[in-house]
Design a protein around this motif. Sequence first.
Motif, PDB file in Angstrom:
ATOM      1  N   CYS A   1       0.786  -0.938  -0.165  1.00  0.00           N
ATOM      2  CA  CYS A   1      -0.295   0.155   0.049  1.00  0.00           C
ATOM      3  C   CYS A   1       1.217   1.783  -0.254  1.00  0.00           C
ATOM      4  N   ALA A   2       0.198   1.973  -0.909  1.00  0.00           N
ATOM      5  CA  ALA A   2       1.509   3.212  -0.998  1.00  0.00           C
ATOM      6  C   ALA A   2       0.259   4.676  -0.511  1.00  0.00           C
ATOM      7  N   PHE A   3       1.282   5.441   0.461  1.00  0.00           N
ATOM      8  CA  PHE A   3       0.502   6.665   1.166  1.00  0.00           C
ATOM      9  C   PHE A   3       0.957   7.386   1.063  1.00  0.00           C
ATOM     10  N   LEU A   4       0.839   9.030   0.565  1.00  0.00           N
ATOM     11  CA  LEU A   4       1.208   9.678   0.552  1.00  0.00           C
ATOM     12  C   LEU A   4       1.570  10.801   1.699  1.00  0.00           C
ATOM     13  N   ALA A   5       2.507  11.961   1.512  1.00  0.00           N
ATOM     14  CA  ALA A   5       2.188  12.114   3.044  1.00  0.00           C
ATOM     15  C   ALA A   5       2.967  13.559   2.169  1.00  0.00           C
ATOM     16  N   ASN A   6       2.654  15.232   2.988  1.00  0.00           N
ATOM     17  CA  ASN A   6       3.107  16.469   2.616  1.00  0.00           C
ATOM     18  C   ASN A   6       4.626  16.392   2.380  1.00  0.00           C
ATOM     19  N   ASP A   7       4.991  16.267   3.166  1.00  0.00           N
ATOM     20  CA  ASP A   7       7.001  16.495   3.009  1.00  0.00           C
ATOM     21  C   ASP A   7       6.970  15.008   4.458  1.00  0.00           C
ATOM     22  N   GLU A   8       8.832  15.375   3.941  1.00  0.00           N
ATOM     23  CA  GLU A   8       9.870  14.448   5.016  1.00  0.00           C
ATOM     24  C   GLU A   8       8.964  14.059   6.444  1.00  0.00           C
ATOM     25  N   ALA A   9       8.932  14.680   7.433  1.00  0.00           N
ATOM     26  CA  ALA A   9       8.311  14.600   8.400  1.00  0.00           C
ATOM     27  C   ALA A   9       6.936  14.148   8.406  1.00  0.00           C
ATOM     28  N   HIS A  10       6.137  14.073   7.564  1.00  0.00           N
ATOM     29  CA  HIS A  10       5.047  13.734   8.057  1.00  0.00           C
ATOM     30  C   HIS A  10       4.921  12.423   7.415  1.00  0.00           C
ATOM     31  N   ALA A  11       6.131  11.797   6.445  1.00  0.00           N
ATOM     32  CA  ALA A  11       5.368  10.813   5.876  1.00  0.00           C
ATOM     33  C   ALA A  11       6.747  10.621   7.163  1.00  0.00           C
ATOM     34  N   LEU A  12       7.169  10.354   8.066  1.00  0.00           N
ATOM     35  CA  LEU A  12       7.922   9.784   9.083  1.00  0.00           C
ATOM     36  C   LEU A  12       6.828   9.477   9.934  1.00  0.00           C
ATOM     37  N   ASP A  13       6.212  11.093   9.888  1.00  0.00           N
ATOM     38  CA  ASP A  13       4.788  10.914  11.681  1.00  0.00           C
ATOM     39  C   ASP A  13       3.530   9.378  10.726  1.00  0.00           C
ATOM     40  N   ILE A  14       3.331   9.478   9.328  1.00  0.00           N
ATOM     41  CA  ILE A  14       2.507   8.290   8.743  1.00  0.00           C
ATOM     42  C   ILE A  14       3.881   7.250   9.185  1.00  0.00           C
TER      43      ILE A  14
END
Length: 322
Positions: A281-294
């Motif tokens: 599954c692929a999840f789109l994030a706002n930025d690098e920090a947001h990707a880390l949260d996800i």
Amino acid sequence: MTSVTVQAPAKINLSLGVGPPRDDGYHSLATVYHAVSMFDRVQASPAPAGEFSVEVTACAGDAGDVDEAADPVVDSRSPSLDGVPTGADNLALRAARLLADYTGVTAGAHLRLGKSIPVAGGLAGGSTDAAAALVACNVLWGTDLPAEDLQHLAARLGSDVPFCLVGGTATGSGRGEEVSPALMQGSYHWVLAVADQGLSTPAVYAEVDRLRDGSDVPEPKIPDALMNALRSGDAKALGPALTNDLEPAAVLLRPELGELLRLGEACGALGAMVSGSGPTCAFLANDEAHALDICLGLASAGSCQGVHRVTGPVPGARVVDA
Ligand code: C5P
């Protein structure tokens, strides 16, 4: 020349429209491919005339520009190699043989595949190895085939292989093999959640046909909203425009994927989808920090085998050592 090493990326599909089955058993597609920073490596070394062999090894996750060593939640375990053929069926080996036949070269090749991309994960791992093998052997043997001819050979190996040669972000039509670069800007941050066991692509397509049960299926189209979001480089608009006609079938075959998608959305992902035929599954994030949260949200739930932060687009198969 002693050996040539080529790096080739995983792909996700930002939209995957699936039409009715064709006479040849394939489905017509309207898709947007997007290459992401998770890479396999293929090293081609000389071998006596007519001899072809392959050796497959697992590499810890290679997420390109993300510093995994400093990242406590990003999974960097090696992927399972179950299901990777090591004989004549191996797609990279078939690619090398096809290039030899096409060019009439008499040399052989030994291929070493270093795999970071999950096997049967919906990320085109096998296809990208085939693309890498074409590029590597073309340099190793000095056959110097132009890109157009390599594309033609790639299409004979699999629907996704031509895209894996070019990478970036590209539309795909036909059965997916007709690729052309998409107008887009920006770089996007993604989280990939990888499942323990792969899914068979033909089984997922068969499930789509079963679900449609003879109903009239229109020819697929790429949604305008998706192309507009890519053109303006707007991740917030891209998230809700992500689509995948294979997703309902993949979720039926693996119900836990539905929960994983909902969890990613609850973690604030801008968009969530099954990648290709899944089960990644692929999840789109706002930025690098947001990707880390996800990543943290998904990892703490323990509902997937591993999570990886990647960015896209990245280039297709390219020589990194010769
Ligand atoms: O082209 P490739 O060998 O990667 O396709 C794997 C399988 O996925 C096919 O055998 C077919 O079952 C399914 N497929 C399809 N329509 C496509 C692409 C793939 O039905 N356009």
